[in-house]
Enzyme design. Structure first.
Site, PDB file in Angstrom:
ATOM      1  N   LYS A   1      -7.547  -4.734  -4.835  1.00  0.00           N
ATOM      2  CA  LYS A   1      -6.205  -5.080  -4.366  1.00  0.00           C
ATOM      3  C   LYS A   1      -6.117  -6.580  -4.121  1.00  0.00           C
ATOM      4  O   LYS A   1      -5.179  -7.241  -4.543  1.00  0.00           O
ATOM      5  CB  LYS A   1      -5.891  -4.338  -3.059  1.00  0.00           C
ATOM      6  CG  LYS A   1      -5.734  -2.840  -3.216  1.00  0.00           C
ATOM      7  CD  LYS A   1      -5.334  -2.234  -1.883  1.00  0.00           C
ATOM      8  CE  LYS A   1      -5.149  -0.730  -1.990  1.00  0.00           C
ATOM      9  NZ  LYS A   1      -4.712  -0.128  -0.727  1.00  0.00           N
TER      10      LYS A   1
ATOM     11  N   ASP B   1       0.876  -1.152   0.000  1.00  0.00           N
ATOM     12  CA  ASP B   1       0.000   0.000   0.000  1.00  0.00           C
ATOM     13  C   ASP B   1       0.925   1.217   0.000  1.00  0.00           C
ATOM     14  O   ASP B   1       2.110   1.102   0.301  1.00  0.00           O
ATOM     15  CB  ASP B   1      -0.825  -0.070   1.286  1.00  0.00           C
ATOM     16  CG  ASP B   1      -1.654   1.170   1.477  1.00  0.00           C
ATOM     17  OD1 ASP B   1      -2.231   1.630   0.485  1.00  0.00           O
ATOM     18  OD2 ASP B   1      -1.716   1.664   2.604  1.00  0.00           O
TER      19      ASP B   1
ATOM     20  N   THR C   1      -2.404   1.340  -4.751  1.00  0.00           N
ATOM     21  CA  THR C   1      -2.850   2.479  -3.973  1.00  0.00           C
ATOM     22  C   THR C   1      -4.184   2.986  -4.479  1.00  0.00           C
ATOM     23  O   THR C   1      -4.548   2.765  -5.627  1.00  0.00           O
ATOM     24  CB  THR C   1      -1.802   3.613  -4.017  1.00  0.00           C
ATOM     25  OG1 THR C   1      -2.326   4.735  -3.361  1.00  0.00           O
ATOM     26  CG2 THR C   1      -1.445   3.971  -5.432  1.00  0.00           C
ATOM     27  N   GLY C   2      -4.864   3.647  -3.611  1.00  0.00           N
ATOM     28  CA  GLY C   2      -6.119   4.240  -4.004  1.00  0.00           C
ATOM     29  C   GLY C   2      -5.930   5.645  -4.567  1.00  0.00           C
ATOM     30  O   GLY C   2      -6.864   6.253  -5.076  1.00  0.00           O
TER      31      GLY C   2
END
Lengths: 1227, 353
Positions: A812, A419, A718-719
């Site tokens: 993810k 992340d 990652t967002g």
């Protein structure tokens, strides 16, 4: 299955319905038609094994539970079950060994396992037992009754005082506050330290005394218990004046067991889930069912050995009958059968003979393997927690091991998924810039400074901003005058700013630490509170940073009470009535609040990712803001867009109604809510965007570089948006400048996506020397995964770095699952820190949680939790490597030593007419695995360090060679010229060259090849023991100086003695790290064997039926030939092994072996390692002093393996990381 | 990174050598440079030992005679032919004549050897009662079930000693006669039948049941001898220290052999004129031929052997030492070659591989 059995026995009744109906205070309806539901009591019972104290205190009930449950748990394991079967066979039929020989080890194994499980459980359930007996106050028959926590029943009204822990899951009825709110902290449940506000239904909130509560007639309908801490749906039906009022209940009215009441004097709540049905208890259920690759290969080996066992038994049985076809062999005159034996049925005899052989050879399956492996994992995992290098001083956190089952998997990782936020970065948000209405501003020392294309106008702005910043110093009176004197257009600007920052300070879920407002009846918030005294608590650090920034600018959020939010704007207090909060969720990626301004207008403020806000906007400087947002993102800043919407009263009424409906819905509430939110959050007017910086963590770059050198592929999931992600990737070294970055983003359609993928694949094959990086975004990814999985995986495998941005949590996990099931079946590791990483952590083979600021959800659900990303390198390269080597050797060695053990027995059958005569005495059979050979391997598997940890950490190439295909190697030779061009290529080439030098990668130490080597070694050794002894005896020549003869037991003991010594010395050969403990157990085991045998053979044991072993061992040792034979056989056995080892090392040294050579040769010699005790081992201090005096060679300088920073090996210097001469000189 | 004691956090792990996995340790490397001298040394030592062992085994003399009585192998074939059936055959005796051209150095040990006799058969091996043999009166009358079918006699009396091993006690006996001068009379060579069993077996493990009125026979009253025996156990020998369960022949027999071909010590020759060994001359062994072995294809042998400190004649150990020692040296040379060759290569550039 156990659950099913229990249900059949009536222990836990299956839930008949989807909802439970709870009558508050157990006031059931009077009409008598109702049969109350049954709920379990409020006791926490440990799930697996029960700690002794608890077991004793509840003896009668738990004996029921404990014995069968524990046994069931244990025998569910195939190996244990197998030994149980063997044991039962021994009990039933006439077998060569007594049932004790297999019963005792089984008992031992089960006891050890039970102790281990009990200990682990005890650690987890320590607090439960306290809680079970804790005093609580319950409202019964109109008064408060003090009782024990375990007596709480569903429906009871419980009173909780300040700072007490909730004893069950309660629905809040009332608090001492008028609005029925209370604050709790769930630190013990999920580690989140912020205060959470819970509110009661208004109808019950007024019932603040016991007497009042007594009059309450209400029913709660809610779901059956479930584990999710953050989900609760139910409703309360209150009967007031013959009228039924229905109120929705959500997570905000549920107080979880284990949480603590804060800042509230007392509350009343009704218990709805008790005991094992509380959310806390449901969460205790073992979450990780992950199995390591080692365990899988172990099971394969077991099956192979089972096949060997069964074939040996079948061969023996068949040979027995061929042999016994003749009467002179079957029943010579000196050995006649009883009538019973003669008359028994042939088939029955055949079966019982087969079983007897099975029993005779059953030790080939190492019974203690599992228990040793478990002990090794359990004890070995302590080293992770103890490691000072994994200890983070600032946060005072050490590494945590949540499951010890995966230690060795740390040494096998091929893919790391990480992340970004909080993992690579600090997750310490700092407000940096904003864009308001198309203008960019920067915050410098608490002031907003405009930046951008209009430097001329900055003068005027500056004065304004100066003035704004003065507000912080509470000099607003003077500055407010400057407001009025501002030109017209600037007032306009201010208005926009005003709204922007108002939005920032209203649209959030931040709590304020209200230490000063602790008193009862704490009306409005004190308005004289200085902003610097306020302390904000937020679940998301972005929000906190934004609210703090707004406060610095001059718009201070002071607090919310009784559905109002108070904001001090330029010193002026403004109250906003908080109407609704549309909570943040990761699908919408935005949150909104609906407030009523003091002027009466109803406003919606929305805040969220630009992709989720901008499409909903119909007004404002959308384009300019979009450009600014991209610019922010390029700098690696996190951006949020702010927008608002004004409602007409008619619009609001509808919204209010729809929201209420959705929130009270019992079925599909989430879906309905999402629809309503969709309906509300539209037609927004864009206010601007914020940019928040998230600093990179320490040494992230070096760690990622090291991971890559270790042949691990690093993927960042990652967002965040594309630009931010890429810039962070670049700054943390995940991407570097020499990389060719491929992009797969903004794909709208399937075909487009496929075309792009094919293009990328072409580009990769065209230019394979340059490393490739790939950027994928969430939408393209889902397209790529839907139809073109293979193509996508192909591209990914050829990229050395992959960055996935705009990822939803489930995506993810999906990416990881895809990699996991790809044909190479790589081992994956996921690192994350937030709740959104939990699914990926649970999906990956190894899940690592970063104990960060976003709560502890990730750490709680992970297998290992560390404080910082940089610790990953030591965790993998040192601990993972060690654990893998240790466990792999452990497993192989166990099979080896049992082959050695049993094969002579098998061979002996050829000389005793397949009569199942045992070669060894029963006691030796029993103790071989438990006592004589168990400790050296256990200690080895705990302490072995075949390479110095520093070397391991500084040469990541030792971890795993590259994954590059060998086919590419040939084509690369022409490119060697390019080597010097840049370092990255050099590293890559280096990795390619090491491809053949597999050390620990791909589970190679447990590959079938290695396994066969060990097995053959075992067989060879067994042949040497047996036939060596056989030829020594020759035609049964006397071996004693006095001409007396040995018997069969001496023969077996000779074989056994040689075996114990050989097997132990073989372990010694494998050991590379000789501490005094290793010396102790290795030589101690051999000495123990001798001492034990002398003792065992020296006494006529009164309770043993046969005295076969009496003086056998002593007689054996009194024979000179036996001694010479023992030495000869041990040397011969190890000779083969040593030759192989030396040749291997000389001809094809693995990189491990080379690293051993280059190691700083510590000056510790064999003798020293036995007598030098490290500092701090106080227990041994006296021995040390004595030894020092005797030997006089232990000076403290000997202990020279320091771990100080000055050690050149320790620094994570890039120069060490690069190509070393050692590795390049291989070919 | 150094940690001072003052700045310790509450959760900081202990900085001890054990917890930090840096116990002082000896880290040997199995490299060629260490193993080479080791191999040579070990090889030489083994060859030296092997030679010593080989010669000491070679110095042992052995003289054996198969008296099973296969047709045409001497006068024992008469007895063998008579005893075709099952045990017990009728008493029969035969003799073996041999002559020694030179002194057979002493002390000389007399063994008998049986082949194809599976004392290590499990059913046979367990068929004994150690409690009974240790003289426990209760066990004397209640033999363990493992003894079946030799647990109780046909008349229902408990068998003492019970079990198949005892029942099949070897009952041939030998006496040795020496003819000093050709044509002279045969003189009996004294056979030392004492201490042929393990000291501990004879003194500790095996005991007669407590005497009843000073009589061993009464102590055994109410028991039956094993079916194959001609006399009860208390009449195995007239010597009270050698009869009953502590009869040396019996104790020797009860230590079951490991392999189907086995020897058991019968007597030592070390008394009188024979302390130095058997002088040259003609000898006759009188054999009481009782024990049937031909039914199961077995053979009976009588063996004279002398013994060194390491036991009887067995060249295996010496040869094995020589072989392993030579292998060590051979491997040492191979290793040396490899070592030198690769040493050179390492010094040069070895990219060519």
């Amino acid at each position: 299955m156990w659950r099913w059995v229990r249900q059949q026995l009536g222990f836990d009744p299956p839930h008949q319905s989807d909802t439970r109906t709870i009558y508050i205070a157990n006031r059931f309806p009077q009409n008598g038609l109702y049969t109350p539901q049954k709920f379990i009591d409020n006791r926490i019972i440990s799930s697996k094994v029960h700690d002794l104290l608890y077991f004793l205190s509840l003896a009668i009930y738990t004996v029921w539970n404990f014995v069968p449950k524990n046994l069931f748990e244990q025998f569910r394991r195939v190996a244990n079950f197998y030994f149980l079967i063997i044991f039962l066979v021994q009990l039933m039929i006439d077998t060569p060994t007594s049932p004790i020989t297999s019963g005792l080890p089984l008992f031992f194994v089960i006891t050890v396992t039970a102790i281990k499980q009990g200990y682990e459980d005890w650690l987890r359930h320590n607090s439960d037992n306290e809680v079970n007996g804790a005093p609580v106050y319950v409202v019964r028959s109109g008064g408060l009754v003090k009782t024990r926590s375990k007596n709480i029943r569903v429906g009871d009204i419980v009173r909780i005082a300040k700072d007490e822990i909730f004893p069950a899951d309660l629905v809040l009825l009332s608090s001492d506050r008028l609005d029925g709110s209370c604050h709790v902290t769930t630190a013990s449940l999920d580690g989140e330290t912020n205060l959470k506000t819970h509110v009661a239904v208004p109808e019950t909130a007024v019932l603040q005394t016991v007497a009042n509560l007594d009059s309450l007639i209400a029913v709660i309908e809610c779901q059956q218990p479930e584990a999710d801490l953050y989900r609760f749906m139910g409703r309360m039906i209150i009967t007031q004046q013959m009228e039924e009022i229905v109120r929705p209940l959500g997570p905000e009215s549920l107080l979880l067991r284990g949480a603590r009441l804060k800042n509230t004097k007392e509350i009343f709540g009704v218990a709805i889930y008790t005991g094992m049905e509380t959310k806390m208890a449901l969460n205790y259920k073992s979450k990780s069912q992950k199995r390591s690759a080692v365990e899988k290969s172990m099971n394969t080996f077991l099956i192979i050995y089972l096949i060997i066992l069964i074939s040996e038994a079948i061969i023996s049985t068949i040979l027995k009958y061929t042999w016994q076809a003749e009467e002179k062999w079957d029943e010579p005159w000196y050995n006649q059968k009883t009538e019973h034996q003669r008359n028994s049925s042939k088939i029955l005899r055949f079966i019982s003979d087969f079983l007897a052989f099975l029993v005779l050879y059953n030790f080939i399956i190492p019974i203690s393997l599992y228990v040793t492996v478990e002990m090794q994992k359990f004890l070995g995992s302590f080293f992770i927690g103890w490691d000072l290098d994994l200890y983070h001083e600032e946060s005072d956190q050490k590494a945590q091991v949540n499951t010890s089952d995966l230690n060795e998997e740390l040494g096998q990782v091929e893919y790391v998924f990480t992340d970004k936020t909080g993992t690579l970065t600090e997750n310490e948000m700092q407000f940096r810039e904003c864009s308001i209405n198309g203008m960019k501003y920067q915050e410098i020392n608490g002031r907003l400074v405009p930046e951008g294309p209009t430097p001329d106008s900055s003068e005027g702005n500056l004065t304004y901003l100066n003035s704004l910043s003065h507000l912080n110093n509470l000099s607003h009176l003077t500055t407010s005058s400057s407001f009025r004197t501002s030109p017209e257009n600037e007032t306009e600007l201010i208005k926009e700013h005003d709204l922007f920052f108002k939005a920032v300070s209203l649209c959030h879920t931040v709590q304020i630490s209200n230490v000063h407002t602790d008193g009862i009846g704490d009306g409005p918030w004190q308005s004289n509170l200085a902003p610097s005294q306020l302390e904000y608590y937020a679940s998301s650090p972005d929000e906190k940073a934004l609210v703090e920034a707004a406060a610095r600018i001059g718009i201070v959020f002071i607090g919310n009470s009784e559905e109002t939010m108070e904001v001090k704007i330029l010193g002026k207090l403004e109250r906003y009535k908080l109407l609704h909060i549309l909570e943040f969720d990761s699908d919408r990626r935005r949150m909104s609040v609906i407030v009523q301004a003091p002027s009466g207008e109803k406003l919606l403020f929305a805040k969220g990712a630009e992709s989720s806000i901008l499409p909903k906007c119909i007004g404002g400087e959308i384009e300019k803001t979009r450009i600014h947002v991209d610019e922010f993102a390029l700098k690696g800043l996190r951006t949020l867009c702010i927008a608002f919407r004004q409602f007409t009263s008619k619009e609001y009424e509808e919204i209010d109604r729809r929201l209420f409906e959705a929130r009270t819905a019992l079925q599909q509430r989430e879906e309905k809510l999402a629809n309503v939110f969709q309906f509300i959050e539209k037609d927004l007017i864009l206010l601007g965007a914020t940019a928040v910086e998230d600093r990179l963590q320490d040494k992230v770059r070096e760690t990622i570089e090291a991971l890559r050198m270790a042949g691990i592929k690093v993927w960042v999931l990652t967002g965040d948006k594309h630009e931010t992600a890429v810039s962070v990737s670049l700054s943390c070294g995940h991407f570097h400048r020499t990389m060719n970055i491929l992009e797969l983003i903004n794909q709208k359609s399937d075909n487009e996506c496929a075309e792009q993928l094919r293009q990328l694949a072409r580009r990769i094959t065209e230019d394979h020397v340059i490393q490739h990086g790939l950027v994928v975004d969430g939408t393209s990814l889902s397209l790529a995964l839907r139809e073109h999985e293979k193509l996508f995986m192909e591209v990914c495998r050829n990229c050395s770095a992959v960055l996935c941005c705009r990822m939803a949590p489930l995506q993810k996990a999906k990416v990881i699952r895809l990699i996991k099931i790809s044909p190479e079946k790589p081992i994956t590791l996921a690192v994350g820190d937030g709740a959104n990483d939990v699914s990926m952590i649970q999906e990956a083979h190894v899940g690592i949680g970063i104990m960060g600021k976003e709560g502890r959800q990730a750490a709680r659900n992970s297998d290992y939790a560390i404080a910082r990303f940089k610790f990953l390198s030591k965790l993998l390269f040192v601990h993972g490597h060690f654990y893998y080597i240790r466990i792999a050797t452990l497993v192989q060695y166990f099979f080896y030593k049992n082959v050695c053990f049993i094969t002579p027995q098998f061979l002996y059958q050829f000389y005793c007419l397949f009569s199942q005569q045992t070669l060894y005495d029963s006691v030796y059979l029993t103790l071989y695995n438990i006592c004589f050979t168990s400790l050296p391997i256990l200690i080895y598997s705990l302490l072995e360090q075949h390479i110095d940890p520093h070397v391991l950490q500084n040469k990541p190439t030792l971890y795993r060679p590259s994954m590059q295909k060998p086919a590419q190697m040939t084509s690369l030779e022409g490119d060697i010229v390019r080597l010097d061009e840049n370092q990255q290529n050099a590293i890559q080439i280096n990795q390619l060259f090491t491809t053949k030098l597999k050390d620990i990668s791909k589970n190679s130490l447990l590959s079938i090849k290695t396994f066969i080597y060990w097995t053959i070694l075992g067989f060879t050794h067994a042949f040497i023991f047996f036939f060596g002894s056989y030829f020594l005896m020759g035609k049964d020549i006397s071996l004693l100086g006095n001409g007396q003869m040995f018997g069969n037991w001496t023969f077996g003991t000779l074989v056994f003695t040689v075996m114990v010594i050989t097997v132990t010395v073989k372990m010694a050969l494998e050991t590379h790290f000789w501490t005094w403990i290793n010396h102790l157990v290795t030589w101690g085991s051999i000495i123990f064997y001798f001492v034990f045998s002398l003792f065992y053979g020296g006494i006529l044991w009164p309770f043993l039926g046969s005295q076969n072993m009496y003086f056998v061992f002593i007689q054996l040792l009194s024979s000179g030939s036996a001694w010479f034979a023992i030495i000869l056989m041990v040397v011969t056995c190890l000779f083969l092994d040593v030759v192989k080892k030396v040749f291997d090392r000389q001809l094809h040294p693995t990189s491990t072996e080379k690293a051993q050579l280059t190691e700083t040769n510590s000056s510790i010699k064999c003798l020293d390692s036995m007598c030098c005790f490290p500092e701090g081992e106080t227990a041994c201090a006296s021995i040390r002093r004595m030894l020092e005096r005797v030997i006089g060679r232990c000076s403290p300088t000997h202990i020279s393996r320091s771990w100080s920073a000055s050690d050149p090996f320790y620094t994570n210097d890039r120069s060490i990381l690069t190509l070393s001469t050692m590795d390049s000189s291989t070919y | 990174m150094t940690w001072s004691a003052t700045a310790r956090g509450a959760h900081q792990p202990d900085n001890t050598a054990f917890t930090q996995q840096r116990l002082p340790a000896w880290q040997p490397l199995l490299s060629a440079s260490i193993t080479l001298p080791l191999f040579f040394c070990a090889g030489l030592a083994f060859i030296g030992l092997g030679l010593g062992l080989y010669y000491s085994s070679n110095g042992i003399k052995e003289l054996e005679y198969d008296y099973t009585g296969d047709p045409g192998t001497g006068n024992c074939s008469v007895c063998a032919a008579e005893g075709q059936g099952r045990a017990p055959p009728p008493n029969c005796s035969c003799a073996w004549y041999f002559s020694l051209p030179e002194l057979f150095p002493g002390p000389v040990y007399l063994y008998y050897e049986l082949t194809n006799f599976y004392q290590n058969n499990r059913r046979y091996g367990v068929s004994r009662d150690d409690a009974q043999l240790s003289g426990l009166p209760s066990a004397l009358h209640n033999p363990v079930n493992e003894c079946a079918p030799y647990q109780f006699s046909a008349t229902g009396l408990p068998i003492a000693p019970c079990g198949a091993i005892a029942n099949s006690l070897f009952n041939d006996s030998f006496s040795l006669w020496h003819q000093r001068r050709p044509g002279g009379p045969y003189v009996e060579v004294p056979l030392d039948r004492a201490a042929i069993a393990w000291w501990t077996d004879y003194h500790v493990k095996f005991h007669n049941p407590p005497l009843v009125n000073g009589s061993l026979a009464l102590a055994f009253r109410g028991t039956a001898p094993p079916p194959n025996w001609h006399r009860p156990v208390y009449e195995l020998s007239p010597d009270p220290n050698n009869t009953g369960f502590i009869n040396q022949d019996f104790v020797v027999w009860m230590r079951t052999a490991a392999l189907p071909t086995f020897r058991k010590l019968f007597a030592r020759i070390r008394q009188g004129n024979y302390t130095a060994g058997l002088p040259r001359g003609a000898y006759r062994v009188n054999i009481t031929y009782n024990y049937p072995v031909r039914v199961f294809g077995g053979h009976k042998l009588i063996i004279f052997s002398n013994i060194s400190w390491m036991g009887g004649k067995n060249p295996f150990l010496g040869i094995a030492y020589l072989v392993v020692g030579s292998l060590c040296i051979l491997m040492g040379f191979v290793m040396l070659v490899v070592y030198i060759r690769y040493q050179d290569q390492n010094e040069e550039e070895d990219d060519d591989e």
